[in-house]
Design a protein around this motif. Structure first.
Motif, PDB file in Angstrom:
ATOM      1  N   LYS A   1       0.830  -1.203   0.000  1.00  0.00           N
ATOM      2  CA  LYS A   1       0.000   0.000   0.000  1.00  0.00           C
ATOM      3  C   LYS A   1       0.868   1.258   0.000  1.00  0.00           C
ATOM      4  CE  LYS A   1      -4.118   1.969   0.444  1.00  0.00           C
ATOM      5  NZ  LYS A   1      -5.200   1.772  -0.550  1.00  0.00           N
ATOM      6  N   ALA A   2       2.020   1.175   0.663  1.00  0.00           N
ATOM      7  CA  ALA A   2       2.931   2.318   0.725  1.00  0.00           C
ATOM      8  C   ALA A   2       3.452   2.691  -0.658  1.00  0.00           C
ATOM      9  CB  ALA A   2       4.092   2.003   1.663  1.00  0.00           C
ATOM     10  N   VAL A   3       3.537   1.712  -1.569  1.00  0.00           N
ATOM     11  CA  VAL A   3       3.980   2.005  -2.937  1.00  0.00           C
ATOM     12  C   VAL A   3       2.973   2.923  -3.621  1.00  0.00           C
ATOM     13  CG1 VAL A   3       4.505   1.011  -5.199  1.00  0.00           C
ATOM     14  CG2 VAL A   3       5.254  -0.157  -3.114  1.00  0.00           C
ATOM     15  N   LEU A   4       1.694   2.588  -3.495  1.00  0.00           N
ATOM     16  CA  LEU A   4       0.661   3.447  -4.086  1.00  0.00           C
ATOM     17  C   LEU A   4       0.707   4.845  -3.476  1.00  0.00           C
ATOM     18  CD1 LEU A   4      -2.453   1.074  -4.287  1.00  0.00           C
ATOM     19  CD2 LEU A   4      -0.863   1.690  -6.115  1.00  0.00           C
ATOM     20  N   THR A   5       0.879   4.887  -2.152  1.00  0.00           N
ATOM     21  CA  THR A   5       0.934   6.184  -1.468  1.00  0.00           C
ATOM     22  C   THR A   5       2.115   7.007  -1.969  1.00  0.00           C
ATOM     23  OG1 THR A   5      -0.071   5.181   0.496  1.00  0.00           O
ATOM     24  CG2 THR A   5       1.030   7.306   0.790  1.00  0.00           C
ATOM     25  N   ALA A   6       3.243   6.335  -2.204  1.00  0.00           N
ATOM     26  CA  ALA A   6       4.429   7.038  -2.699  1.00  0.00           C
ATOM     27  C   ALA A   6       4.187   7.668  -4.067  1.00  0.00           C
ATOM     28  CB  ALA A   6       5.608   6.075  -2.758  1.00  0.00           C
ATOM     29  N   PHE A   7       3.311   7.066  -4.852  1.00  0.00           N
ATOM     30  CA  PHE A   7       2.955   7.615  -6.165  1.00  0.00           C
ATOM     31  C   PHE A   7       1.808   8.627  -6.060  1.00  0.00           C
ATOM     32  CE2 PHE A   7       5.473   4.159  -7.717  1.00  0.00           C
ATOM     33  CZ  PHE A   7       5.858   4.511  -9.000  1.00  0.00           C
ATOM     34  N   GLY A   8       1.371   8.903  -4.834  1.00  0.00           N
ATOM     35  CA  GLY A   8       0.286   9.852  -4.638  1.00  0.00           C
ATOM     36  C   GLY A   8      -1.075   9.313  -5.010  1.00  0.00           C
ATOM     37  N   MET A   9      -1.246   8.002  -4.924  1.00  0.00           N
ATOM     38  CA  MET A   9      -2.499   7.363  -5.325  1.00  0.00           C
ATOM     39  C   MET A   9      -3.111   6.646  -4.126  1.00  0.00           C
ATOM     40  SD  MET A   9      -1.075   5.757  -8.877  1.00  0.00           S
ATOM     41  CE  MET A   9      -0.279   6.810 -10.101  1.00  0.00           C
ATOM     42  N   ALA A  10      -4.325   7.004  -3.771  1.00  0.00           N
ATOM     43  CA  ALA A  10      -4.979   6.391  -2.619  1.00  0.00           C
ATOM     44  C   ALA A  10      -5.480   4.991  -2.935  1.00  0.00           C
ATOM     45  CB  ALA A  10      -6.140   7.269  -2.148  1.00  0.00           C
ATOM     46  N   ASP A  11      -5.909   4.778  -4.201  1.00  0.00           N
ATOM     47  CA  ASP A  11      -6.453   3.476  -4.568  1.00  0.00           C
ATOM     48  C   ASP A  11      -6.383   3.305  -6.082  1.00  0.00           C
ATOM     49  OD1 ASP A  11      -8.467   5.122  -5.552  1.00  0.00           O
ATOM     50  OD2 ASP A  11      -9.808   4.744  -3.858  1.00  0.00           O
ATOM     51  N   LEU A  12      -6.978   2.210  -6.565  1.00  0.00           N
ATOM     52  CA  LEU A  12      -6.929   1.906  -7.987  1.00  0.00           C
ATOM     53  C   LEU A  12      -7.661   2.957  -8.822  1.00  0.00           C
ATOM     54  CD1 LEU A  12      -5.986  -0.135 -10.122  1.00  0.00           C
ATOM     55  CD2 LEU A  12      -8.144  -1.365  -9.787  1.00  0.00           C
ATOM     56  N   ARG A  13      -8.734   3.493  -8.283  1.00  0.00           N
ATOM     57  CA  ARG A  13      -9.484   4.512  -9.030  1.00  0.00           C
ATOM     58  C   ARG A  13      -8.597   5.725  -9.299  1.00  0.00           C
ATOM     59  NH1 ARG A  13     -15.575   6.015  -7.465  1.00  0.00           N
ATOM     60  NH2 ARG A  13     -15.786   3.952  -8.399  1.00  0.00           N
ATOM     61  N   ALA A  14      -7.819   6.134  -8.314  1.00  0.00           N
ATOM     62  CA  ALA A  14      -6.890   7.248  -8.512  1.00  0.00           C
ATOM     63  C   ALA A  14      -5.804   6.874  -9.514  1.00  0.00           C
ATOM     64  CB  ALA A  14      -6.270   7.650  -7.182  1.00  0.00           C
ATOM     65  N   ALA A  15      -5.349   5.599  -9.471  1.00  0.00           N
ATOM     66  CA  ALA A  15      -4.321   5.151 -10.415  1.00  0.00           C
ATOM     67  C   ALA A  15      -4.830   5.196 -11.850  1.00  0.00           C
ATOM     68  CB  ALA A  15      -3.866   3.739 -10.057  1.00  0.00           C
ATOM     69  N   MET A  16      -6.119   4.963 -12.043  1.00  0.00           N
ATOM     70  CA  MET A  16      -6.693   4.949 -13.391  1.00  0.00           C
ATOM     71  C   MET A  16      -6.769   6.338 -14.021  1.00  0.00           C
ATOM     72  SD  MET A  16      -9.690   2.102 -12.732  1.00  0.00           S
ATOM     73  CE  MET A  16     -10.448   2.337 -14.335  1.00  0.00           C
ATOM     74  N   GLU A  17      -6.619   7.366 -13.210  1.00  0.00           N
ATOM     75  CA  GLU A  17      -6.650   8.724 -13.751  1.00  0.00           C
ATOM     76  C   GLU A  17      -5.396   9.036 -14.558  1.00  0.00           C
ATOM     77  OE1 GLU A  17      -7.270  11.291 -10.447  1.00  0.00           O
ATOM     78  OE2 GLU A  17      -9.299  10.515 -10.004  1.00  0.00           O
ATOM     79  N   THR A  18      -4.284   8.356 -14.261  1.00  0.00           N
ATOM     80  CA  THR A  18      -3.045   8.474 -15.052  1.00  0.00           C
ATOM     81  C   THR A  18      -2.644   7.053 -15.460  1.00  0.00           C
ATOM     82  OG1 THR A  18      -1.778   8.435 -12.986  1.00  0.00           O
ATOM     83  CG2 THR A  18      -2.258  10.582 -13.950  1.00  0.00           C
ATOM     84  N   PRO A  19      -3.221   6.531 -16.555  1.00  0.00           N
ATOM     85  CA  PRO A  19      -3.135   5.102 -16.879  1.00  0.00           C
ATOM     86  C   PRO A  19      -1.732   4.501 -16.851  1.00  0.00           C
ATOM     87  CG  PRO A  19      -4.678   6.193 -18.329  1.00  0.00           C
ATOM     88  CD  PRO A  19      -4.017   7.268 -17.543  1.00  0.00           C
ATOM     89  N   TRP A  20      -0.759   5.156 -17.525  1.00  0.00           N
ATOM     90  CA  TRP A  20       0.567   4.541 -17.581  1.00  0.00           C
ATOM     91  C   TRP A  20       1.271   4.602 -16.230  1.00  0.00           C
ATOM     92  CZ3 TRP A  20       1.800   1.204 -21.003  1.00  0.00           C
ATOM     93  CH2 TRP A  20       1.244   1.262 -22.282  1.00  0.00           C
ATOM     94  N   LEU A  21       1.255   5.760 -15.597  1.00  0.00           N
ATOM     95  CA  LEU A  21       1.871   5.877 -14.274  1.00  0.00           C
ATOM     96  C   LEU A  21       1.152   4.984 -13.271  1.00  0.00           C
ATOM     97  CD1 LEU A  21       4.076   7.303 -12.655  1.00  0.00           C
ATOM     98  CD2 LEU A  21       2.395   9.085 -12.088  1.00  0.00           C
ATOM     99  N   GLY A  22      -0.174   4.918 -13.386  1.00  0.00           N
ATOM    100  CA  GLY A  22      -0.942   4.046 -12.508  1.00  0.00           C
ATOM    101  C   GLY A  22      -0.590   2.584 -12.704  1.00  0.00           C
ATOM    102  N   SER A  23      -0.369   2.182 -13.955  1.00  0.00           N
ATOM    103  CA  SER A  23       0.014   0.799 -14.240  1.00  0.00           C
ATOM    104  C   SER A  23       1.362   0.462 -13.606  1.00  0.00           C
ATOM    105  CB  SER A  23       0.091   0.559 -15.749  1.00  0.00           C
ATOM    106  OG  SER A  23      -1.172   0.768 -16.346  1.00  0.00           O
TER     107      SER A  23
END
Length: 416
Positions: free
Chosen positions: A137-159
């Protein structure tokens, strides 16, 4: 009674590590409370994961119980599908709660009659997974993403963030498990399991990522993960049953049938590649005295210790170690020189000499020491071109070692 818990019977570092990891998990969970909002959507996703995980566990309950009975290696279950989905979808404290619920359900429904599954092991495994989930979970937080929905807002970085979280989850879990084991082993397979075990874990994590994606985009399709999960679970059971059929119950080494199958394959490869192959026959000296003096349970403990000593001195997982019954062992060493074969044999002989076991005998603790072994060695193709001929040659050398004083090594080449 608490003083009779199996936890206190483990090695000191294992007991300390289990207690420390549990304290750390509780402290981190308490500190994380309120860091992320737990709204109705998060609660609904948590409930959906619980329902799906419990349904999968119930449908595969009999398979899981058989798997736990026959498993002889590091145990990998199917919970990562749901827990990694929780990492990608839920606040950290809800992922911890998901872990507790799933392991409590497995303990009550699938493992409660299996004596080898101690409660402290279930608690320790759940704790390690909570810490693993926090790390990923800390990896997602380090990218500034709370969850998968936030990751989908920037598809490549989220992937990239999700892929790194998966790698961290896989790696951290493998590392955190090691200190909780009394005897983690020395080889890569002993430490981290075989390639098939690791492939299974990666497969469940990948399914977890797709499971989270389905819950985010089309929640109704999440049920489609259940059929492949159940098939994968049953496939793993079949593999473990096949493995169990080739293993010796007392030592965990290959049995005669399993060893012969590997030996025939290795000999065919040696013939095709025109390479060498070494064979060791090992027999404990005066083993009957151990059984007569300390009892058969102590004798079994000695056999396990000798098996561990032999495995600790071979080169890698390609060297096949088997038990041929009684106190006799055999080792197959592909692509080895006569000099190196003699060196391995000497290491094994010395390792057996160093064994010292404390056993309960006649209601008192006694030490078994001064063990020794006689060894015979044979080389392909000089000593024979078939498995049985090599065995006969090594057995002849072993007999000569026994007859001429024991606790020694005799090479077939020296008898000619």
């Amino acid at each position: 009674m608490p003083r009779n818990w199996a936890l206190w019977k483990q090695r000191r570092h294992v007991t300390a590590y289990c207690l420390l990891s549990e304290v750390v998990a509780v402290v981190l969970t308490v500190r994380r409370l309120g860091d992320e909002p737990v709204d109705g959507r998060a609660t609904a996703l948590w409930a959906a994961l619980v329902v799906l995980a419990v349904a999968q566990a119930e449908l595969g309950r009999q398979v899981e119980r058989v798997r736990r009975r026959v498993a002889g290696s590091a145990h990998i279950n199917m919970t990562s599908v749901w827990l990694f989905a929780g990492v990608l979808l839920l606040p950290a404290e809800l992922t911890a709660a998901l872990t507790v619920v799933l392991y409590l359900h497995l303990a009550v429904r699938s493992w409660y009659r299996l004596h080898r599954v101690s409660p402290f092991r279930t608690v320790s495994n759940a704790t390690i997974l909570v810490l693993t989930c926090y790390a990923s979970k800390a990896v997602l937080t380090a990218f500034g993403m709370a969850d998968l929905r936030a990751a989908m807002e920037t598809p490549w970085l989220g992937s990239i963030a999700v892929a790194l979280a998966l790698v961290v989850h896989f790696t951290v879990n493998a590392l955190l498990v090691l200190p909780a084991r009394n005897d983690p082993g020395r080889t890569f397979v002993d430490l981290f399991g075989g390639w098939a075990d690791n492939a299974l874990e990666l497969a469940t994590l990948c399914l977890g990522a797709f499971n989270a994606l389905a819950l985010t985009v089309l929640p109704g399709l999440t049920v489609l993960v259940l059929p492949p999960m159940l098939i994968l679970h049953r496939t793993v059971l079949v593999k473990q049953l096949e493995t169990a059929a080739t293993r010796d119950d007392k030592t965990g080494l290959l049995n005669s049938a399993g060893w012969h199958a590997i030996a025939e394959h290795a000999l065919a490869q040696a013939e095709r590649r025109q390479s060498t192959l070494g064979l060791l026959m090992i027999d404990l000296d005066h083993f009957k005295r151990v059984n007569d003096t300390y009892g058969h349970l102590a004798g079994d403990a000695v056999l396990k210790a000798v098996a561990s000593a032999i495995q600790g001195e071979v080169r890698d997982q390609n060297d096949a170690v088997g038990r041929f019954g009684g106190e006799e062992f055999v080792v197959l060493l592909p692509e080895i020189s006569a000099v190196d074969l003699a060196a391995v044999a000497e290491r094994i002989r010395g390792s057996v000499r160093e064994i010292a076991l404390k056993v309960d005998s006649d209601e008192e603790v006694r030490e078994i020491a001064d063990l020794s072994a006689s060894l015979g060695t044979a080389m392909y193709p000089a000593a024979g071109t078939g498995v049985q001929r090599l065995l006969d040659a090594a057995d002849m050398a072993l007999y000569h070692a026994k007859r001429t004083g024991r606790d020694r090594i005799v090479h077939v080449a020296d008898l000619k």
